[in-house]
Design a protein around this motif. Structure first.
Motif, PDB file in Angstrom:
ATOM      1  N   VAL A 121     -17.042 -47.602  33.800  1.00 41.45           N
ATOM      2  CA  VAL A 121     -16.509 -46.327  34.292  1.00 41.45           C
ATOM      3  C   VAL A 121     -17.266 -45.231  33.548  1.00 41.45           C
ATOM      4  O   VAL A 121     -17.411 -45.299  32.315  1.00 41.45           O
ATOM      5  CB  VAL A 121     -14.989 -46.224  34.031  1.00 41.45           C
ATOM      6  N   ASP A 122     -17.783 -44.246  34.265  1.00 38.81           N
ATOM      7  CA  ASP A 122     -18.553 -43.158  33.649  1.00 38.81           C
ATOM      8  C   ASP A 122     -17.763 -42.506  32.524  1.00 38.81           C
ATOM      9  O   ASP A 122     -16.565 -42.231  32.662  1.00 38.81           O
ATOM     10  CB  ASP A 122     -18.924 -42.095  34.693  1.00 38.81           C
ATOM     11  N   GLY A 123     -18.441 -42.297  31.393  1.00 35.22           N
ATOM     12  CA  GLY A 123     -17.846 -41.587  30.265  1.00 35.22           C
ATOM     13  C   GLY A 123     -16.988 -42.435  29.351  1.00 35.22           C
ATOM     14  O   GLY A 123     -16.447 -41.927  28.373  1.00 35.22           O
ATOM     15  N   ARG A 156     -18.263 -53.288  36.566  1.00 40.93           N
ATOM     16  CA  ARG A 156     -19.106 -52.105  36.344  1.00 40.93           C
ATOM     17  C   ARG A 156     -18.393 -51.144  35.410  1.00 40.93           C
ATOM     18  O   ARG A 156     -17.168 -51.033  35.434  1.00 40.93           O
ATOM     19  CB  ARG A 156     -19.382 -51.414  37.684  1.00 40.93           C
TER      20      ARG A 156
END
Length: 181
Positions: A80-82, A78
């Protein structure tokens, strides 16, 4: 196992989902890993990720290392945000051919004969496309001329399940019967 120095790309993080271990009673876990490559497949995306690990040295010591494995997204990896993943080397599927989109996948070329024994040693044949579920495995492929020669035998039938009859009948009887002329 490889070391991170194998590639000069700037590392970016990705979350990898490790499977649960029901024997030890451990749930799924997420660890941070490094994506080395990503590849688009017919069934979705897969990522080559480097997981942190250790390797044993000859003197009995251990040192930090990396274990690389292909994992499927989004079930096992998945974002990682940003984080921008555009710098990860990416292999995409080539654009689909317009012909393939319209006509679909091609079947293997040629035809095969299934021999059927009847009473008193008489045999008849059934002509099939090689990918027909009724076609015999390992039968030699016949080109169009040989298939037509076999089809002209009155004891040969053309399979209607695999479109063999639809493909060869116009070649045997001409195209006039299609248009009614």
């Amino acid at each position: 196992m490889t070391t991170p120095s194998d590639d000069a790309a700037r590392p970016v993080p990705v979350q990898v989902v490790l499977p649960a271990d029901p024997v030890l009673g451990q749930p799924e876990q997420e660890v941070v890993a490094r994506p080395w490559r990503r590849r688009q497949t017919e069934t979705g995306w897969v990522y080559l990720v480097g997981l942190p690990s250790y390797r044993n040295l000859k003197d009995g010591e251990a040192e930090a290392a990396e274990y690389r494995v292909w994992v499927r997204a989004p079930g096992h990896v998945r974002p990682v945000d940003g984080v921008d993943y555009n710098q990860v080397p990416t292999e995409t599927l080539p654009p689909a051919s317009v012909v393939r989109e319209v006509l679909g996948e091609r079947r293997p070329s040629g035809w095969v004969v299934a021999k059927v024994r009847e009473g008193q040693g008489l045999a008849r044949g059934v002509l099939h496309a090689p990918d027909c579920e009724e076609a015999p495995e390992g039968a030699p492929l016949l080109d169009v001329q040989r298939a037509l020669d076999v089809a002209e035998n009155p004891r040969t039938q053309l399979c209607t399940l695999c479109e063999c009859a639809h493909e060869l009948t116009p070649l045997l009887s001409g195209f006039g019967h299609i248009t009614g002329s």
